[in-house]
Design an enzyme around this catalytic site. Structure first.
Site, mmCIF file in Angstrom:
data_model
loop_
_atom_site.group_PDB
_atom_site.id
_atom_site.type_symbol
_atom_site.label_atom_id
_atom_site.label_comp_id
_atom_site.label_asym_id
_atom_site.label_seq_id
_atom_site.Cartn_x
_atom_site.Cartn_y
_atom_site.Cartn_z
ATOM 1 C CG ASN A 1 4.119 -5.729 3.154
ATOM 2 O OD1 ASN A 1 4.226 -6.554 2.261
ATOM 3 N ND2 ASN A 1 2.952 -5.429 3.696
ATOM 4 C CG ASP B 1 -3.890 -2.895 -1.818
ATOM 5 O OD1 ASP B 1 -2.704 -3.252 -1.907
ATOM 6 O OD2 ASP B 1 -4.250 -1.867 -1.209
#
Length: 416
Positions: free
Chosen positions: A95, A305
């Site tokens: 990303n 995460d």
């Protein structure tokens, strides 16, 4: 190269003959050369009270910002953050801007990072620019070093696209990541759908959004064969789907993010945007089931995460704030608070094996790939404990147990 000597280190490595023993460890030229009760020679001597050592921590989901979002995090500072947090490697999400969707993009990331300092493996995008329509250069990216293919936290809406991708990558043993959320069911909601979030007036995402997507993807995997990784599962019923898939012999792995083991949707009472993550925080029943699934091995791995987000996008009203939380700096302490030091070191150090990556043991003549920590100290996690450029930690002001002291990879030592 100067040698490194660890004094009186308790070894946590179930594959090692020194497991649970306290030894001196000498590292020369990036290799463990001696493990003895007492060693008296070493150029750099490292001593800590109650020093514990395990194989280097590895995370399956880390995001930075460079290239494209350097205001969130740079590669250089991200590497330093990871190493000081005990991590000697991780999978880097695609990303970025441009999205990591080509051979050249994967190579660019690898060229920016010294492989002697850390083991970073890029994940390539599944579709070009995350468009959800056209497969990216999957084979070329794997040849460049990509570990798998993932449109970061974007579900694969087109079932036929997933079918074709799974069939295609079988020829070169590729791995597909599929984010478990049916966007049509989730809609524009931002939190879990439960009694509490309804009471406080927030529109919720039902568990069905995750479970429906997972059920579809697992049926496709059963049809095609191949390898599938489902990141960030967060509901009790999702665990049962994973159990059933593994019982059928499907080649599937899954992960859970640390916030979903630690928090529930009740934290949203304050409307604090630090609790806005994706998938959303779930109920107590889900949280308890997820912890049990980690303990019994149904869930294969945990992830921090780690997702940096700058203040301009995070410190806003809840409905306008961006999703995401950093997590590398707090990962060890959170897990240690939940599961104790032996299980924590196992969870953090065994992840790389699930992706077919090289592993090592704490034995003589093995490469030095080590995390150093002290498991008993208690403290409140504050901004002073954050090394990341962004400070958006969901764990800020939480009471945690155990501290990372640093990491050793090859012949480099990063101290917390």
């Amino acid at each position: 190269m100067p040698s490194i000597l660890l004094k009186s280190a308790k070894i946590l490595d179930s594959e090692s003959s020194y497991h649970l023993k306290t030894k001196d460890i000498l590292i020369e030229n990036g290799v463990i050369s001696q493990i003895e009760d007492s060693i008296n020679t070493g150029d750099r001597i490292i001593t800590y009270e109650n020093l514990h050592v395990s194989n280097g921590f590895f995370d399956s989901s880390v995001s930075f910002g460079e290239p494209g979002f350097e205001e969130r995090e740079t590669l250089a500072n991200g590497v330093t953050t990871a190493r000081r947090s005990g991590f000697t490697g991780f999978l880097l999400n695609p990303n970025l801007s441009p999205v990591t969707d080509s051979y050249s993009a994967v190579k660019f990331l690898q060229q920016q990072i010294d492989p002697q300092l850390i083991n970073i493996k890029p994940i390539g995008a599944l579709t070009k620019s995350f468009d959800g329509k056209n497969l990216a250069e999957l084979y070329d990216m794997q040849m460049a070093g990509a570990v798998g293919f993932y449109d970061f936290k974007t579900s694969i809406k087109n079932a036929n696209l997933l079918k074709i991708a799974l069939q295609y990558v079988k020829s070169f043993d590729g791995l597909i990541f599929s984010y478990p959320q049916d966007q049509f069911i989730a809609g524009m909601a931002q939190v879990n759908e439960d009694e509490f979030t309804t009471y406080i007036g927030l529109k919720g995402i039902p568990n069905l959004a995750e479970e429906l997507q997972m059920a579809r993807d697992l049926y496709i995997l059963e049809y095609t064969g191949g390898k599938l990784h489902i990141p960030n599962i967060s509901t009790k019923a999702s665990i049962q789907l994973i159990k059933e898939a593994k019982a059928k012999g499907l080649n599937v792995t899954s992960s859970v993010a640390l916030p979903h083991l630690f928090f529930t949707s009740n934290r949203l009472e304050t409307f604090d945007s630090k609790y806005k993550i994706l998938p959303p925080l779930r109920t107590e029943d889900d949280c308890v089931a997820l912890k049990q699934a980690v303990l019994d091995g149904t869930i294969d791995m945990v992830t921090s995460d780690h997702e940096p987000m700058d203040e301009e996008h995070k410190e806003l009203e809840f409905e306008n704030a961006s999703y995401g939380s950093i997590g590398l700096e707090s990962a060890f302490s959170v897990l240690n608070s939940l599961f104790g030091v032996e299980k924590t070191s196992e969870l953090l150090s065994k992840t790389k094996a699930h992706f077919g990556l090289e592993t090592s043991k704490i034995e003589v003549n093995q490469r030095a790939d080590l995390s150093l920590f002290e498991p008993n100290s208690e403290y409140k996690f504050q901004k002073e404990h954050i090394f990341s450029k962004s400070k958006n930690s969901i764990f800020l002001h939480e009471n945690l147990k155990g501290k990372v002291l640093g990491s050793i990879y090859n012949n480099s030592f990063y101290e917390n």
